[in-house]
Design an enzyme around this catalytic site. Sequence first.
Site, PDB file in Angstrom:
ATOM      1  N   HIS A  38       0.823  -1.217   0.000  1.00  0.00           N
ATOM      2  CA  HIS A  38       0.000   0.000   0.000  1.00  0.00           C
ATOM      3  C   HIS A  38       0.854   1.263   0.000  1.00  0.00           C
ATOM      4  O   HIS A  38       0.470   2.275  -0.602  1.00  0.00           O
ATOM      5  CB  HIS A  38      -0.982  -0.045   1.180  1.00  0.00           C
ATOM      6  CG  HIS A  38      -1.978  -1.163   1.034  1.00  0.00           C
ATOM      7  ND1 HIS A  38      -2.639  -1.736   2.076  1.00  0.00           N
ATOM      8  CD2 HIS A  38      -2.415  -1.812  -0.095  1.00  0.00           C
ATOM      9  CE1 HIS A  38      -3.449  -2.698   1.631  1.00  0.00           C
ATOM     10  NE2 HIS A  38      -3.319  -2.761   0.310  1.00  0.00           N
ATOM     11  N   HIS A  61      -7.140  -7.965  -8.252  1.00  0.00           N
ATOM     12  CA  HIS A  61      -7.547  -8.845  -7.147  1.00  0.00           C
ATOM     13  C   HIS A  61      -7.873  -7.920  -5.982  1.00  0.00           C
ATOM     14  O   HIS A  61      -7.078  -7.728  -5.065  1.00  0.00           O
ATOM     15  CB  HIS A  61      -6.421  -9.811  -6.762  1.00  0.00           C
ATOM     16  CG  HIS A  61      -6.066 -10.783  -7.839  1.00  0.00           C
ATOM     17  ND1 HIS A  61      -5.477 -10.410  -9.017  1.00  0.00           N
ATOM     18  CD2 HIS A  61      -6.241 -12.131  -7.913  1.00  0.00           C
ATOM     19  CE1 HIS A  61      -5.296 -11.492  -9.771  1.00  0.00           C
ATOM     20  NE2 HIS A  61      -5.753 -12.542  -9.127  1.00  0.00           N
ATOM     21  N   SER A 123      -6.477  -2.031  -0.753  1.00  0.00           N
ATOM     22  CA  SER A 123      -5.949  -1.239  -1.877  1.00  0.00           C
ATOM     23  C   SER A 123      -7.037  -0.402  -2.575  1.00  0.00           C
ATOM     24  O   SER A 123      -6.778   0.759  -2.936  1.00  0.00           O
ATOM     25  CB  SER A 123      -5.236  -2.148  -2.892  1.00  0.00           C
ATOM     26  OG  SER A 123      -6.023  -3.264  -3.234  1.00  0.00           O
ATOM     27  N   GLU A 141     -12.930  -8.534  -8.472  1.00  0.00           N
ATOM     28  CA  GLU A 141     -12.869  -9.498  -7.361  1.00  0.00           C
ATOM     29  C   GLU A 141     -13.646 -10.745  -7.775  1.00  0.00           C
ATOM     30  O   GLU A 141     -14.784 -10.662  -8.218  1.00  0.00           O
ATOM     31  CB  GLU A 141     -13.456  -8.849  -6.096  1.00  0.00           C
ATOM     32  CG  GLU A 141     -13.753  -9.777  -4.955  1.00  0.00           C
ATOM     33  CD  GLU A 141     -12.570 -10.633  -4.490  1.00  0.00           C
ATOM     34  OE1 GLU A 141     -11.487 -10.079  -4.253  1.00  0.00           O
ATOM     35  OE2 GLU A 141     -12.746 -11.872  -4.383  1.00  0.00           O
ATOM     36  N   GLY A 176      -9.810 -11.387 -12.391  1.00  0.00           N
ATOM     37  CA  GLY A 176      -8.930 -10.228 -12.574  1.00  0.00           C
ATOM     38  C   GLY A 176      -7.850 -10.456 -13.613  1.00  0.00           C
ATOM     39  O   GLY A 176      -7.437  -9.515 -14.307  1.00  0.00           O
ATOM     40  N   ASP A 196      -2.572  -8.616  -7.388  1.00  0.00           N
ATOM     41  CA  ASP A 196      -2.306  -9.023  -5.994  1.00  0.00           C
ATOM     42  C   ASP A 196      -2.969 -10.371  -5.712  1.00  0.00           C
ATOM     43  O   ASP A 196      -3.912 -10.458  -4.918  1.00  0.00           O
ATOM     44  CB  ASP A 196      -2.862  -7.906  -5.081  1.00  0.00           C
ATOM     45  CG  ASP A 196      -2.566  -8.153  -3.620  1.00  0.00           C
ATOM     46  OD1 ASP A 196      -1.675  -8.961  -3.307  1.00  0.00           O
ATOM     47  OD2 ASP A 196      -3.236  -7.518  -2.772  1.00  0.00           O
TER      48      ASP A 196
HETATM   49  C1  LIG Z   1      -4.562 -10.604  -1.482  1.00  0.00           C
HETATM   50  S1  LIG Z   1      -6.274 -10.358  -1.624  1.00  0.00           S
HETATM   51  C2  LIG Z   1      -6.419  -8.754  -2.279  1.00  0.00           C
HETATM   52  C3  LIG Z   1      -6.087  -7.662  -1.360  1.00  0.00           C
HETATM   53  C4  LIG Z   1      -6.233  -6.274  -1.947  1.00  0.00           C
HETATM   54  N1  LIG Z   1      -5.556  -6.135  -3.236  1.00  0.00           N
HETATM   55  C5  LIG Z   1      -5.675  -5.254  -0.986  1.00  0.00           C
HETATM   56  O1  LIG Z   1      -4.466  -4.920  -1.080  1.00  0.00           O
HETATM   57  O2  LIG Z   1      -6.424  -4.772  -0.140  1.00  0.00           O
HETATM   58  C6  LIG Z   1      -6.674 -11.330  -3.023  1.00  0.00           C
HETATM   59  C7  LIG Z   1      -8.138 -11.266  -3.436  1.00  0.00           C
HETATM   60  O3  LIG Z   1      -8.227 -11.792  -4.754  1.00  0.00           O
HETATM   61  C8  LIG Z   1      -9.420 -12.533  -4.881  1.00  0.00           C
HETATM   62  N2  LIG Z   1      -9.186 -13.420  -6.038  1.00  0.00           N
HETATM   63  C9  LIG Z   1      -8.649 -14.657  -6.086  1.00  0.00           C
HETATM   64  N3  LIG Z   1      -8.532 -15.075  -7.372  1.00  0.00           N
HETATM   65  C10 LIG Z   1      -8.983 -14.060  -8.146  1.00  0.00           C
HETATM   66  C11 LIG Z   1      -9.107 -13.869  -9.552  1.00  0.00           C
HETATM   67  N4  LIG Z   1      -8.750 -14.819 -10.426  1.00  0.00           N
HETATM   68  N5  LIG Z   1      -9.601 -12.694  -9.978  1.00  0.00           N
HETATM   69  C12 LIG Z   1      -9.992 -11.719  -9.119  1.00  0.00           C
HETATM   70  N6  LIG Z   1      -9.909 -11.853  -7.785  1.00  0.00           N
HETATM   71  C13 LIG Z   1      -9.414 -12.999  -7.298  1.00  0.00           C
HETATM   72  C14 LIG Z   1      -9.605 -13.171  -3.532  1.00  0.00           C
HETATM   73  O4  LIG Z   1     -10.949 -13.505  -3.306  1.00  0.00           O
HETATM   74  C15 LIG Z   1      -9.098 -12.082  -2.588  1.00  0.00           C
HETATM   75  O5  LIG Z   1     -10.164 -11.251  -2.176  1.00  0.00           O
END
Ligand SMILES: C[S@@+](CC[C@H](N)C(=O)[O-])C[C@H]1O[C@@H](n2cnc3c(N)ncnc32)[C@H](O)[C@@H]1O
Length: 313
Positions: A38, A61, A123, A141, A176, A196
């Site tokens: 961040h 993500h 994020s 997401e 994503g 991410d």
């Molecule tokens: C590490 S967290 C994201 C945290 C966020 N970027 C932050 O910094 O606050 C990963 C997220 O990606 C989602 N996720 C997993 N596979 C995904 C995909 N193929 N496309 C989009 N989101 C996905 C998960 O459900 C989870 O909420």
Amino acid sequence: MTNIQWHGRLPSAYFRGAGFMNYQHHFHAGNHADVLKHLALLQLIELMQQKPGGFLLLDTHAGAGLYDLNADEARRGDEARGGIERLRAAVHSSPQSAPGVPNVILDYLKRVDTFGRNHYPGSPLLAVGALRSQDRFLGVELVPKVARELGRNLDLCPRGEDGVSDRRAVARSGDGLGALKADLPPLERRGLILIDPPYEQTRERDEIVAALEAGLMRFETGVFVLWYPIKQRPYLSRWLNRIARLTDRPVLTIENSIVPDESGNRLTGSGLLVINPPWQFDTLMRPVLASLNSALREDTAAPCTLRWLNPPK
Ligand SMILES: C[S@@+](CC[C@H](N)C(=O)[O-])C[C@H]1O[C@@H](n2cnc3c(N)ncnc32)[C@H](O)[C@@H]1O
């Protein structure tokens, strides 16, 4: 109301691998990896905003956008204690005579504090709080329930008077990595793409390389930021070099560890691989990394590094 886009069916990525996606960022919010990611994100946004033209911030993500640090999930591992809480305490207790805390750290702490001490912004909310009216945010997401939570949290996100409008801050339920094909290049021709992933599935690393390759083919001047966990260093180095070979453009990695590298599977730190970092990002991040490392490390031998995999020409 924030614009929430829906895709009719659950994306196939939801069902991939051995079972359903079970990663939940609520368990990890505000940990040392979130802090590094961040801080870098806010620094990149600031540098992107040195030009008046708007840009797309694509968060592939995105997660839920806001996390309750008193919820059972967050309390279970208490990960924020080794991240945001430790950094805040270190900054507040640093003696007046100590070298200045970099501005981006002070700005980050101020932004996080606007959500109250019991919540940590993800994020999307940190980004949307920093974007201008000419910028645009798209958060993707995979889990529909989490995407709905993100939509609600974007509605509540505090913005400046000249900030990005609700209409230009969109939550989408979908895959994503697919957005690197579907949503690039952006109309604005300028973009910051945060990738991410949870790194839960064995084939995820290959899918990330393929998606980045597709994204770079469509938008080779985009600023791509990929978060990664530090574990199993020899394998990690080969994978990062494989990504750097996808492009002739500059590629930088920044890493912060809380303990020295280990041969096992334990998370010892995290890093960001940045393709096309804006001018001076490396110079500005050097003191930020040093401050972060001294505040968060659990062992004085824990490294922090900034390394060009493809140096700028
Ligand atoms: C590490 S967290 C994201 C945290 C966020 N970027 C932050 O910094 O606050 C990963 C997220 O990606 C989602 N996720 C997993 N596979 C995904 C995909 N193929 N496309 C989009 N989101 C996905 C998960 O459900 C989870 O909420």
